[in-house]
Design a protein around this motif. Structure first.
Motif, mmCIF file in Angstrom:
data_model
loop_
_atom_site.group_PDB
_atom_site.id
_atom_site.type_symbol
_atom_site.label_atom_id
_atom_site.label_comp_id
_atom_site.label_asym_id
_atom_site.label_seq_id
_atom_site.Cartn_x
_atom_site.Cartn_y
_atom_site.Cartn_z
ATOM 1 N N ALA A 147 -1.187 -10.381 7.511
ATOM 2 C CA ALA A 147 0.363 -10.029 7.628
ATOM 3 C C ALA A 147 0.890 -8.985 6.655
ATOM 4 C CB ALA A 147 1.149 -11.166 7.555
ATOM 5 N N ALA A 148 0.076 -9.018 5.468
ATOM 6 C CA ALA A 148 0.204 -8.040 4.490
ATOM 7 C C ALA A 148 -0.652 -8.033 3.327
ATOM 8 C CB ALA A 148 1.688 -8.501 3.703
ATOM 9 N N THR A 149 -0.874 -6.749 2.502
ATOM 10 C CA THR A 149 -1.857 -6.708 1.518
ATOM 11 C C THR A 149 -0.954 -5.989 0.185
ATOM 12 O OG1 THR A 149 -3.541 -6.372 2.976
ATOM 13 C CG2 THR A 149 -3.928 -5.581 0.879
ATOM 14 N N ILE A 150 -1.385 -6.968 -0.841
ATOM 15 C CA ILE A 150 -0.698 -6.310 -2.041
ATOM 16 C C ILE A 150 -2.002 -5.950 -2.972
ATOM 17 C CG2 ILE A 150 0.466 -7.049 -4.201
ATOM 18 C CD1 ILE A 150 2.094 -9.159 -2.338
ATOM 19 N N ALA A 151 -1.747 -4.579 -3.221
ATOM 20 C CA ALA A 151 -2.955 -4.308 -4.166
ATOM 21 C C ALA A 151 -2.556 -3.769 -5.424
ATOM 22 C CB ALA A 151 -3.609 -2.797 -3.450
ATOM 23 N N ILE A 152 -2.837 -4.552 -6.462
ATOM 24 C CA ILE A 152 -2.566 -4.132 -7.765
ATOM 25 C C ILE A 152 -3.621 -3.364 -8.547
ATOM 26 C CG2 ILE A 152 -1.826 -5.285 -9.874
ATOM 27 C CD1 ILE A 152 -1.070 -7.651 -8.254
ATOM 28 N N SER A 153 -3.469 -2.410 -8.859
ATOM 29 C CA SER A 153 -4.295 -1.335 -9.698
ATOM 30 C C SER A 153 -5.414 -1.373 -9.035
ATOM 31 C CB SER A 153 -4.399 -1.770 -11.056
ATOM 32 O OG SER A 153 -4.832 -0.770 -11.941
ATOM 33 N N PRO A 154 -5.565 -0.755 -7.763
ATOM 34 C CA PRO A 154 -6.910 -1.003 -7.125
ATOM 35 C C PRO A 154 -7.966 -0.199 -7.643
ATOM 36 C CG PRO A 154 -5.212 0.541 -5.791
ATOM 37 C CD PRO A 154 -4.513 -0.075 -6.965
ATOM 38 N N ALA A 155 -9.278 -0.733 -7.635
ATOM 39 C CA ALA A 155 -10.326 0.100 -7.898
ATOM 40 C C ALA A 155 -10.698 1.226 -6.905
ATOM 41 C CB ALA A 155 -11.340 -0.765 -8.353
ATOM 42 N N PRO A 156 -11.493 2.257 -7.578
ATOM 43 C CA PRO A 156 -12.045 3.235 -6.527
ATOM 44 C C PRO A 156 -12.737 2.784 -5.340
ATOM 45 C CG PRO A 156 -12.439 3.897 -8.872
ATOM 46 C CD PRO A 156 -11.890 2.555 -8.848
ATOM 47 N N MET A 157 -12.421 3.088 -4.106
ATOM 48 C CA MET A 157 -13.014 2.613 -2.948
ATOM 49 C C MET A 157 -12.985 3.749 -1.778
ATOM 50 S SD MET A 157 -9.584 0.649 -1.308
ATOM 51 C CE MET A 157 -8.532 0.686 -2.875
ATOM 52 N N VAL A 158 -14.028 3.180 -0.805
ATOM 53 C CA VAL A 158 -13.920 4.005 0.202
ATOM 54 C C VAL A 158 -12.967 3.430 1.243
ATOM 55 C CG1 VAL A 158 -15.232 4.682 2.457
ATOM 56 C CG2 VAL A 158 -16.336 4.378 0.233
ATOM 57 N N LEU A 159 -11.877 4.239 1.643
ATOM 58 C CA LEU A 159 -10.851 3.566 2.368
ATOM 59 C C LEU A 159 -11.323 3.023 3.886
ATOM 60 C CD1 LEU A 159 -7.837 6.168 1.921
ATOM 61 C CD2 LEU A 159 -8.419 3.907 0.679
ATOM 62 N N PRO A 160 -10.441 2.074 4.161
ATOM 63 C CA PRO A 160 -10.922 1.175 5.535
ATOM 64 C C PRO A 160 -10.558 2.162 6.607
ATOM 65 C CG PRO A 160 -9.263 0.096 4.782
ATOM 66 C CD PRO A 160 -9.362 1.038 3.616
ATOM 67 N N HIS A 161 -11.143 2.117 7.881
ATOM 68 C CA HIS A 161 -10.594 2.879 8.988
ATOM 69 C C HIS A 161 -9.383 2.526 9.409
ATOM 70 C CE1 HIS A 161 -14.749 4.237 9.735
ATOM 71 N NE2 HIS A 161 -15.102 3.061 9.613
ATOM 72 N N ARG A 162 -8.829 1.112 9.084
ATOM 73 C CA ARG A 162 -7.460 0.919 9.633
ATOM 74 C C ARG A 162 -6.677 0.263 8.309
ATOM 75 N NH1 ARG A 162 -6.918 -3.652 13.782
ATOM 76 N NH2 ARG A 162 -8.287 -4.656 12.404
ATOM 77 N N LEU A 163 -5.715 0.903 7.883
ATOM 78 C CA LEU A 163 -5.098 0.688 6.621
ATOM 79 C C LEU A 163 -4.490 -0.621 6.914
ATOM 80 C CD1 LEU A 163 -3.315 3.965 4.990
ATOM 81 C CD2 LEU A 163 -5.375 2.642 4.153
ATOM 82 N N PRO A 164 -4.306 -1.593 5.937
ATOM 83 C CA PRO A 164 -3.611 -2.698 6.021
ATOM 84 C C PRO A 164 -2.278 -2.660 6.450
ATOM 85 C CG PRO A 164 -4.663 -2.493 3.808
ATOM 86 C CD PRO A 164 -4.660 -1.325 4.365
ATOM 87 N N ALA A 165 -1.731 -3.863 6.894
ATOM 88 C CA ALA A 165 -0.174 -3.807 7.373
ATOM 89 C C ALA A 165 0.464 -4.275 6.258
ATOM 90 C CB ALA A 165 -0.084 -5.071 8.562
#
Length: 350
Positions: A147-165
């Motif tokens: 339902a939701a995603t809270i990303a606190i100071s996210p580390a470097p990543m390969v972004l997903p194909h579908r961004l979180p809701a």
């Protein structure tokens, strides 16, 4: 015992008592168990005081563990969510070996096991992560749309194909440059900020919070972040009303408890050794700055040589932190050995 020492001892007991009282609520609704998900993932569950209105799964960062996320978990539990705090492989109480692919595998297995056991429902679940855990939470969107995603100071990543809701991105003023770039990359991919009622209902809300005078680690404990995360979770799940603060103040309780121990320690030492008066001794400085640099350099080289082949504190399972802790431990032992004649007098009771 002299009156001044009695006062210090009484103050120490008082600090310990108040600290314990403030920290007690943290365990009233907590349960620890190991999940049978193929990774034997250690979990701590924080239950709300009423019927759960949803759930939240919290993911810690590199070299941390589930206890680091506990304060944030308490805020989410106070909003009526059943909160799951987990240890990644190689961290905390996990017996699994660490690797980034293994973290992803075990995270998938954990979420899948919670779904199979009907402990969570994705449409009523919020993923919350810090640093490496934030990157894990964001990447879960391809496989487990929450339902939701809270990303606190996210580390470097390969972004997903579908961004979180309903994506909430939090960054610190003093974040390292790679982490700032990662947050900016995620923000750019998410598009313009939008967080109206209709945006939450359509699972397309996005907000970015830049926290002034905060560091990468302090974000997890920052009241501005914990309250904002609680608000975002409520809005994403359609929970009406104001944000509810949790019971107790465990961080303040811990600080007061440490102060109490420091006040009590000299008095307890004097009671155990009644014929010797204990006081904190100040070590004499080295004979010169050059002497100090030479000793520190020699101790550091020795410690580096040892940890290249053996990490004494690996059993603590704090991953990269184990290297630093082992390095400092070995340096300290080497410095004591290099200055042993004087160290003997420093370590003795005066």
């Amino acid at each position: 015992m002299k009156s001044g020492k009695r006062i210090l001892a009484a103050a120490g007991v008082a600090f310990l008592a108040v600290g314990a009282y403030l920290a007690v609520p943290i365990g009233r609704h907590a349960q620890d168990f190991t999940l049978g998900d193929g990774c034997a993932t250690p979990l701590r569950v924080l239950e709300p005081t009423s019927t759960p209105a949803g759930s939240a799964i919290l993911f810690h960062g590199l070299s941390a563990n589930r206890r680091v996320m506990q304060d944030l978990g308490r805020w989410l539990a106070a909003q009526g969510l059943r909160v799951f705090l987990l240890d990644f492989p190689g961290h905390g109480d996990s017996r699994q070996s660490f690797s980034y692919p293994r973290v992803d595998q075990c995270t998938d297995a954990t979420v899948a096991a919670l779904l199979r056991g009907h402990r969570i429902s994705l449409e009523r679940t919020v993923f919350v992560g810090h640093s490496m855990g934030a990157a894990v939470a964001v990447r879960l969107a391809d496989r487990f749309p929450a339902a939701a995603t809270i990303a606190i100071s996210p580390a470097p990543m390969v972004l997903p194909h579908r961004l979180p809701a309903n994506l909430f991105i939090v960054g610190a003023q003093f974040d390292p440059p790679p982490l700032r770039r990662s947050a900016e990359q995620l923000t750019e991919a998410a598009g313009s900020q939008r967080h109206g009622i209709e945006d939450f209902a359509r699972h397309r809300a996005v907000q970015v919070l830049r926290v002034a005078s905060a560091s990468h680690t302090s974000l997890v404990f920052d009241p501005r972040v914990t309250r904002a995360a609680a608000r975002w979770a409520r809005d994403s799940l359609g929970i009406l009303g104001p944000v509810v603060p949790p019971e107790g103040h465990p961080l303040l309780g811990t600080l007061l408890g440490v102060i109490g121990l420091l006040l009590l320690f000299p008095q307890a030492a004097n009671l155990l050794l009644p014929h010797r008066e204990f006081s904190y001794a100040v070590a004499a400085p080295p004979s010169s700055a050059r002497d100090a640099l030479q000793r520190c350099g020699a101790a550091s080289l020795l410690a580096i040589g040892v940890v290249a082949f053996w990490v004494p504190l690996r059993a603590l399972r704090i991953e990269t932190g184990a290297y630093l802790a082992s390095f400092l431990l070995l340096c300290g032992i080497a410095l004591l050995a290099l200055a042993w004649p004087r160290a003997r007098s420093w370590l003795s009771f005066n």
